[in-house]
Design a protein around this motif. Structure first.
Motif, PDB file in Angstrom:
ATOM      1  N   GLY A 289      86.313  14.635  51.589  1.00  0.00           N
ATOM      2  CA  GLY A 289      86.887  14.079  52.523  1.00  0.00           C
ATOM      3  C   GLY A 289      86.976  14.922  53.889  1.00  0.00           C
ATOM      4  O   GLY A 289      87.892  15.929  54.131  1.00  0.00           O
TER       5      GLY A 289
ATOM      6  N   ASN B 154      93.425   7.610  56.530  1.00  0.00           N
ATOM      7  CA  ASN B 154      92.588   8.117  55.776  1.00  0.00           C
ATOM      8  C   ASN B 154      92.580   6.994  53.864  1.00  0.00           C
ATOM      9  O   ASN B 154      91.417   6.529  53.958  1.00  0.00           O
ATOM     10  CB  ASN B 154      92.362   9.806  54.692  1.00  0.00           C
TER      11      ASN B 154
ATOM     12  N   PRO C 198      87.072  13.781  57.845  1.00  0.00           N
ATOM     13  CA  PRO C 198      87.183  12.595  58.761  1.00  0.00           C
ATOM     14  C   PRO C 198      87.397  13.810  60.369  1.00  0.00           C
ATOM     15  O   PRO C 198      88.005  14.468  59.859  1.00  0.00           O
ATOM     16  CB  PRO C 198      88.413  12.167  58.824  1.00  0.00           C
TER      17      PRO C 198
ATOM     18  N   THR D 216      95.067  15.690  56.463  1.00  0.00           N
ATOM     19  CA  THR D 216      94.052  15.362  56.337  1.00  0.00           C
ATOM     20  C   THR D 216      93.260  17.335  55.357  1.00  0.00           C
ATOM     21  O   THR D 216      93.222  17.469  54.795  1.00  0.00           O
ATOM     22  CB  THR D 216      92.222  15.035  56.552  1.00  0.00           C
TER      23      THR D 216
ATOM     24  N   GLY E 282      90.450  14.780  61.285  1.00  0.00           N
ATOM     25  CA  GLY E 282      90.963  15.279  60.016  1.00  0.00           C
ATOM     26  C   GLY E 282      92.322  16.490  60.369  1.00  0.00           C
ATOM     27  O   GLY E 282      93.456  16.502  59.564  1.00  0.00           O
TER      28      GLY E 282
ATOM     29  N   ALA F 108      88.642   5.623  55.223  1.00  0.00           N
ATOM     30  CA  ALA F 108      88.074   6.963  56.388  1.00  0.00           C
ATOM     31  C   ALA F 108      86.627   7.810  55.867  1.00  0.00           C
ATOM     32  O   ALA F 108      87.076   7.813  54.490  1.00  0.00           O
ATOM     33  CB  ALA F 108      88.574   8.050  56.748  1.00  0.00           C
TER      34      ALA F 108
ATOM     35  N   THR G  67      86.063   8.613  51.689  1.00  0.00           N
ATOM     36  CA  THR G  67      87.991   8.262  51.343  1.00  0.00           C
ATOM     37  C   THR G  67      87.779   8.239  49.878  1.00  0.00           C
ATOM     38  O   THR G  67      88.458   9.138  48.942  1.00  0.00           O
ATOM     39  CB  THR G  67      89.084   8.120  52.033  1.00  0.00           C
TER      40      THR G  67
ATOM     41  N   SER H 241      94.730  13.766  61.650  1.00  0.00           N
ATOM     42  CA  SER H 241      95.124  12.892  61.132  1.00  0.00           C
ATOM     43  C   SER H 241      95.799  12.628  59.360  1.00  0.00           C
ATOM     44  O   SER H 241      95.412  13.587  58.858  1.00  0.00           O
ATOM     45  CB  SER H 241      93.707  12.071  60.487  1.00  0.00           C
TER      46      SER H 241
END
Lengths: 497, 497
Positions: free
Chosen positions: B166, B179, B168, B150, B171, B184, B195, B174
């Motif tokens: 995005g 996601n 998270p 991510t 991140g 996410a 997301t 991930s």
């Protein structure tokens, strides 16, 4: 790096089968609305909420697709006006049991025949479910019934210093239920997304009459499949929406609109995409009016617009909380527009001048209807970078076919409202329109675009869907439709089923 | 005006049936992965992309739900690492034909057991489909494979002056595919949505191996049901995602983070909701760390945080293009925080101080794992106004049961990460945890909240879904699952099926 993503075969859209007349869903045999059925509906909903006279049935059998468009009328057999969710539930349980089609209807401002009762049966009007149930200033939500006029939601929110971001051009008349069912776009999609982006939760009545809530007064939720947003844009084919919880935002303190005349449409649309890519500015709106839109609207409103002689206008809306920053931002946008060929930059920073400008933009669709009875309003959407190429191809096809067109729309998000117009005396107008539409769709597809950005498929565009979605997707749509509505009573004849 | 919307019966969540062990989907009898199957997979994907040794199978059979959580292991029978969409397609066609479960897997950072192979079979790791295929600076999109980390998407966008919204907390590790599959959330949901709000299009392989695109490089699209966003958050149970087109935005020129200590959690969460409602300011983030989160993180990172003695911290992120406006905005937020009880307001306006602050916030989950082996990470979400009441009830239940808890999360959107912690020597910890979870869920439900805001249902929360969604919805979910995956091979044992 480069990937060209095209989601459908690039062969042209041929002149295949599928007439203008709708077909009932794969030979479904629906039951007729007999006098006994009408009596039963009166018992369920109260006789004041049931209308079976021809005048009402006709009035509730069209939307804003020109009547001339249809080969034959699609007449409601009965129109009902439920007042409560319980009545909608009772109605659906009855219709499902009897196998009678139910077509939900908002204000009838739709542009795809979505509210036209393609297979007859019952038209379910939401005009008596029109209450704003709650403005929640702690959770920034508004809860409404489907028959609330969209603009009234914005006003109720604004009274609390809050913004409802949905802003369809028909918002002074359209119902929010229709906006949700069609996933209406409008003028602020670039910044806020379409109607669905504001939907937090829906109360829905399923085909068998059961009542349920999808989502909640929550900003996020991954508990189960996201059926709330599957219903958004499903055109009343999966369930009937009876309450809507919408997200609100802090209302920007200041709004400025720029009206920017360009010598021609090409320079306007080229400039439009530069505001975000080169200027790194995220406006609330970037709208286009071509020259014919401007002059048609001036005639319709009997007024003169600033820069009305120009080849095209962009309308750019900017929002902010600081007067200085906003001034700085519109100066930067103005400079960028001039760099890309703008003739002038008019700044509308008070209510009066802003209203005048938007009244013009929002009146184009009505102006078309006022001056033409034969037209097709198209709603294609392409990647924003492809708008210039789309409009060039449109110009070519119109010239070749001797067609008039008015083109305007949400150029900031690539969604162009192409209106194909025909004079009263035009011979074979339907054939010409059909050929022009097919050519427009073929180009749209080749540019990575699709059939409809916000008006919906409904009855009008159904037969073209198979050119944009592949067989696997259409089969999936049919299976999902069956999962929600096993007997096919909900708005049959729309989308693909 | 007042409507209280509660979408599930308010009776408490009883100690009903449903053990910790997963159940195969309604008695589905899956075929085993025999040596012949492994050989066939090697022929389809190349032998370097197939692993059948026990070490690999174990490594790919867990996510970040504590191993101790499961009554028994759920072991992959084979792990595959496809490199192309074509290989995924061949794999699914084969698995569907043979009736072998396929569990898609991202980086394994999930918190719901979504990537745990509940019914054995094939684990499909996306780690070799990890290319950023295109950054389109004209259409403001990025096209990626599911195995891209991510944070690498955010970096690739930022290099072009663009924002991928995005964010998270996981991140840096991930994968974007995870996601999307879990929808996410992360730290910027208030302003940008989860997301799914950034997803424009998905290439997906259906259960039978057919490959299709849902959506396109378009900012709006109402051509057919919105299956792209139905796949978002569906936890790999409907189709396998193989490419993702994400929306980008102009990158805000300036970002400021405020770290605001409060005397206690109650005053912090009360203040959090006032930023939007009273201040009319839309921040990018409003995050909470309770006292125990602060001290656990300080210990984990071996550092001291500003105001580390405080009862709780809010982290408030503001973005803008003007230094002066941003300064004006954070002054206003600061004043508002002080009015609502803040002890101090620390301003982090350079990369170093901002990184330090977010490193603390993003490390809490890891700190919990470092210091505890027995825990349950909960992810309940309530209407934002109900957060104080939720945390009060949580405090009561922990005191009553003698439980430790670390509570933090996305207070701005009502999504609280409640971590129930158990010391090594705690007797009957599973029973206590189970009772505490049920009590927490009951309160959450009574406050109009739901089971998971962003971590997902997966295997961990599946048995509680029926307390939050009614029978009609669960039946619908099962029918829609069948519409997509008639033989039930896609991530069986998750969500409700």
């Amino acid at each position: 790096m480069h990937v060209l993503h095209r989601d459908a075969p690039s062969a042209g859209i041929g002149n295949d089968s599928g007439g203008q007349a709708p077909q009932a869903w794969e030979g479904m045999n629906y039951a007729p609305v007999t006098p006994e059925v009408t009596t039963a509906l009166e018992a369920l909903l109260g006789s004041r909420n049931v209308a079976a006279d021809l005048e009402k049935r006709e009035a509730y059998s069209y939307d804003e697709v020109a009547k001339q468009f249809w080969e034959e009328p699609h007449l409601a057999e009965v129109v009902v006006f439920p007042e409560t969710t319980e009545q909608v539930s009772a109605l659906l349980a009855f219709a499902n049991e009897r196998h009678i089609p139910v077509t939900p209807r908002g204000a009838g401002t739709g542009l795809s025949g979505g509210a036209v009762p393609a297979c007859g049966g019952i038209v379910l009007s939401f005009e008596r479910m029109n209450r704003i149930l709650e403005v929640d200033t702690e959770n920034l939500t508004i809860t409404v019934e489907p028959g609330v006029v969209t603009a009234d939601i914005s006003k109720a929110a604004a009274r609390e210093g809050l913004l409802y971001a949905g802003d369809p051009c028909s918002g002074d008349a359209s119902f929010i239920g229709g906006n949700v069912a069609e996933n209406a776009g409008g003028n602020k999609v670039i910044k806020y997304g379409p109607t669905g982006a504001s939907v937090l939760a829906l109360e829905a009545v399923l085909a068998d009459g059961s009542v349920t809530w999808f989502g909640g007064k929550r900003r996020k939720d991954v508990t189960g499949y996201d059926f709330a947003h599957l219903l958004v844009g499903s055109e009343g084919t999966l369930a009937v929406i009876t309450k809507i919880v919408l997200k609100l935002l802090p209302l920007p303190a200041r709004v400025v609109d720029l009206l920017v005349p360009f010598p021609d449409t090409e320079s306007a649309v080229t400039c439009a995409s530069k505001i975000m890519t080169e200027g790194k500015i995220l406006p609330a709106s970037v709208e286009l009016m071509d020259h014919r839109s401007i002059s048609l609207t001036e005639r319709f409103l009997n007024t003169r617009l600033p820069g009305g002689d120009a080849g095209a206008h962009l309308i750019i809306q900017l929002e902010g909380n600081s007067a200085e920053l906003l001034a700085d931002e519109y100066e930067r946008v103005g400079d960028l527009c001039r760099k890309w060929g703008a003739l002038e930059v008019f700044v509308a920073d008070n209510r009066n001048s802003r209203d005048k400008l938007w009244k013009a933009r929002k009146s184009i669709a009505e102006a078309v209807i006022a001056f033409y009875s034969k037209y097709s309003k198209e709603d294609v959407v392409v990647p924003t970078s492809a708008v210039p190429e789309l409009l060039k191809a449109l110009g070519d096809l119109c010239e070749r076919r001797g067609l008039e067109t008015v083109t305007f729309g949400h150029v900031g998000d690539g969604n162009m409202h192409v209106n194909l117009l025909f004079g009263e005396d035009r011979q074979n107008w339907k054939e010409t329109m059909e050929e022009a539409r097919r050519e427009l769709y073929t180009v749209t597809q080749q540019l990575g675009g699709t059939l409809s950005g916000e008006h919906g498929i409904g009855l009008k565009r159904k037969k073209y869907v198979s050119h944009f979605l592949d067989e696997a997707q259409i089969a999936l749509m049919k299976r999902v439709k069956l999962a929600f509505d096993p007997k096919g009573i909900l708005n049959p004849g729309k989308l693909v089923v």
